[in-house]
Design an enzyme around this catalytic site. Structure first.
Site, PDB file in Angstrom:
ATOM      1  N   HIS A  51       0.717  -1.390   0.024  1.00 31.27           N
ATOM      2  CA  HIS A  51       0.313  -0.138  -0.221  1.00 31.27           C
ATOM      3  C   HIS A  51       1.124   1.263   0.123  1.00 31.27           C
ATOM      4  O   HIS A  51       1.950   1.222   0.500  1.00 31.27           O
ATOM      5  CB  HIS A  51      -0.899   0.110   1.433  1.00 31.27           C
ATOM      6  CG  HIS A  51      -2.053  -1.291   1.410  1.00 31.27           C
ATOM      7  ND1 HIS A  51      -1.599  -2.075   2.307  1.00 31.27           N
ATOM      8  CD2 HIS A  51      -2.577  -1.469   0.619  1.00 31.27           C
ATOM      9  CE1 HIS A  51      -2.930  -2.981   2.032  1.00 31.27           C
ATOM     10  NE2 HIS A  51      -3.378  -3.121   0.810  1.00 31.27           N
ATOM     11  N   ASP A  54       2.271   1.729   3.408  1.00 33.29           N
ATOM     12  CA  ASP A  54       3.105   0.782   3.765  1.00 33.29           C
ATOM     13  C   ASP A  54       4.753   1.403   3.300  1.00 33.29           C
ATOM     14  O   ASP A  54       5.422   0.764   4.272  1.00 33.29           O
ATOM     15  CB  ASP A  54       2.768  -0.896   3.178  1.00 33.29           C
ATOM     16  CG  ASP A  54       2.032  -0.978   3.631  1.00 33.29           C
ATOM     17  OD1 ASP A  54       1.409  -1.638   4.922  1.00 33.29           O
ATOM     18  OD2 ASP A  54       1.291  -1.813   2.315  1.00 33.29           O
ATOM     19  N   ASP A 250     -14.997 -11.845   5.164  1.00 30.44           N
ATOM     20  CA  ASP A 250     -13.554 -12.391   3.339  1.00 30.44           C
ATOM     21  C   ASP A 250     -12.870 -12.656   4.532  1.00 30.44           C
ATOM     22  O   ASP A 250     -12.247 -11.914   6.053  1.00 30.44           O
ATOM     23  CB  ASP A 250     -13.283 -10.882   2.771  1.00 30.44           C
ATOM     24  CG  ASP A 250     -11.793 -10.528   2.411  1.00 30.44           C
ATOM     25  OD1 ASP A 250     -11.610 -12.051   2.462  1.00 30.44           O
ATOM     26  OD2 ASP A 250     -10.771  -9.585   1.591  1.00 30.44           O
ATOM     27  N   ASP A 285      -2.818 -13.414  -0.437  1.00 28.81           N
ATOM     28  CA  ASP A 285      -2.894 -12.206   0.659  1.00 28.81           C
ATOM     29  C   ASP A 285      -3.802 -13.220   1.368  1.00 28.81           C
ATOM     30  O   ASP A 285      -4.768 -13.269   0.907  1.00 28.81           O
ATOM     31  CB  ASP A 285      -3.773 -11.229  -0.861  1.00 28.81           C
ATOM     32  CG  ASP A 285      -4.403 -10.213   0.502  1.00 28.81           C
ATOM     33  OD1 ASP A 285      -4.464 -10.169   0.975  1.00 28.81           O
ATOM     34  OD2 ASP A 285      -5.816  -9.023  -0.601  1.00 28.81           O
TER      35      ASP A 285
HETATM   36  C1  GLO Z   1      -9.026  -6.553   0.172  1.00 27.87           C
HETATM   37  C2  GLO Z   1      -8.286  -6.646  -0.464  1.00 27.87           C
HETATM   38  C3  GLO Z   1      -7.319  -6.084   0.379  1.00 27.87           C
HETATM   39  C4  GLO Z   1      -6.094  -5.656  -1.262  1.00 27.87           C
HETATM   40  C5  GLO Z   1      -4.843  -4.783  -0.823  1.00 27.87           C
HETATM   41  C6  GLO Z   1      -4.205  -4.627  -1.720  1.00 27.87           C
HETATM   42  O1  GLO Z   1     -10.265  -7.415   0.494  1.00 27.87           O
HETATM   43  O2  GLO Z   1      -7.969  -8.551  -0.075  1.00 27.87           O
HETATM   44  O3  GLO Z   1      -5.780  -7.048   1.068  1.00 27.87           O
HETATM   45  O4  GLO Z   1      -6.290  -6.618  -1.639  1.00 27.87           O
HETATM   46  O5  GLO Z   1      -5.234  -3.842  -0.284  1.00 27.87           O
HETATM   47  O6  GLO Z   1      -4.478  -3.058  -2.544  1.00 27.87           O
HETATM   48 MG    MG Z   2      -6.288  -8.979  -2.174  1.00 23.03          MG
END
Ligand code: GLO
Ligand code: MG
Length: 365
Positions: A51, A54, A250, A285
């Site tokens: 990000h 980050d 999620d 992720d």
């Molecule tokens: C959330 C997303 C998030 C993105 C990250 C990169 O549900 O998956 O983690 O992948 O912010 O833009």
């Molecule tokens: Mg993601």
């Protein structure tokens, strides 16, 4: 040299997290970015997803030159660790000015904030030497349908993408779709929507998609078919492999943890279509379980990579001649059974009892 794809792996520093959830606080202490960067190579990763904040913490309160200075330091830290930045994503969901959305907020001043912030993300990306900007359009959606004009919202997202393309003609925009959370409904919920936006943009060759497993599942879709769709348009720039146990919040589980067969099919579609051969990363992720103690803070990353590689081995050792024969015979029951046996590591029916084909031929006599 082997002509097999040599996969490269990436993750973002937010994937090493402290365990806070909406119902409870952090349960592990944080590590600094520098500490995290030191773990990438030993864990088998060479790409870092970022990000914007980050890279440059608190960037909204900094002057341009301060932002550039800090970004350069991070660029140097990456080189020192033998790492590369995969992408930078503007975080358009945290600041109070993004409460009603970023590019689609009903407030002109807040929309301007989102655009300014995105431009800063591009400045940061340049300094850490990546051309790739990820747009996870977190709050571009609605809680209440009547609160926004959806058609106008689509136009605003498109205008924002075009503005970024124009600001720097070397950047690539990768849209990461997600159907819901934090919003009730997002305006770019699937890769189909993202690719439609790409074609509509001022430079379709520079707009593509990033597919996250969990997001496809949350949209009720099959992640490997979503990937195939993007690959068919040559618009799969990256992936966020993880897993998701049905329709709920999620989860970002470790890759393969909820549905090993779906994970196998994702690896299969990537491998069969040459994903990774142009340097694309296998991005993760994944979220560490809240129950995990401090010293297991990277377990989910190591495990996800390991299971990707196990499944890659399964894909590469699939008996494709047998599959072709079963497809030609339209014997999909046996094709499915073969797939399950292959995943379980058994070569043939091992339990007692006749195979159905034998019973039927015996009945004919
Ligand atoms: C959330 C997303 C998030 C993105 C990250 C990169 O549900 O998956 O983690 O992948 O912010 O833009
Ligand atoms: Mg993601």
């Amino acid at each position: 040299m082997s002509d097999l794809t040599q996969y490269r792996f990436s993750f973002g520093p937010w994937n090493i997290s402290e365990g806070a959830d909406p119902f409870g606080p952090e349960v592990r202490s944080p590590y600094t970015l520098e500490e995290k960067l030191g773990w990438y190579r030993p864990l088998g990763f060479e790409g870092v997803q970022f990000h914007d904040d980050d890279v440059v913490e608190g960037l909204d309160g900094l002057e341009h030159l301060q932002i550039i200075k800090r970004a350069r330091e991070v660029g140097q830290a990456l080189r020192d660790h033998g790492l590369v930045a995969e992408f930078v994503a503007p975080r358009l969901w945290f600041d109070p000015r993004t409460i009603d959305g970023g590019y689609t907020s009903n407030s002109p001043a807040e929309r301007q904030y989102a655009l300014d912030r995105s431009v800063k993300a591009i400045d940061i990306a340049r300094e850490i030497e990546t051309p790739n900007i990820v747009l996870w359009l977190a709050r571009e959606g609605s809680y209440v349908r009547e609160s926004k004009n959806a058609k106008t919202a689509y136009a605003r997202i498109l205008d924002a993408v075009n503005l970024l393309l124009e600001y720097d003609d070397s950047i690539q925009v990768w849209i990461e779709p997600k159907p819901n959370e934090p919003m009730d409904h997002a305006y770019v919920p699937t890769i189909g929507h993202a690719i439609a936006l790409a074609y509509q943009s001022a430079d379709p060759s520079r707009v593509s998609g990033l597919i996250e497993t969990a997001h496809a599942v949350l949209a009720g879709l099959d992640p490997s078919d979503e990937m195939a769709f993007a690959l068919a348009h040559d618009k799969l720039a990256s992936v966020h492999l993880n897993d998701q146990n049905g329709l709920k919040f999620d989860q970002d589980k470790s890759f393969g943890a909820a549905n090993l067969r779906s994970a196998y099919n994702q690896v299969r579609v990537l491998e069969q279509n040459g994903f990774g051969r142009r340097g694309e990363f296998i991005g993760l992720d994944v979220k560490l379980m809240r129950t995990q103690k401090q010293d297991g803070s990277m377990a989910h990353l190591a495990n996800s990579r390991e299971f990707f590689l196990h499944l890659l081995d399964k894909v590469r050792t699939t008996d494709t001649a047998l599959q072709d024969q079963l497809i030609a015979d339209r014997n999909y029951e046996e094709l499915e059974a073969y797939t399950l046996r292959h995943l379980l590591g058994v070569s043939a029916r091992v339990f007692e009892g006749a195979a159905p084909q034998q019973l039927q031929s015996a009945a004919k006599v």
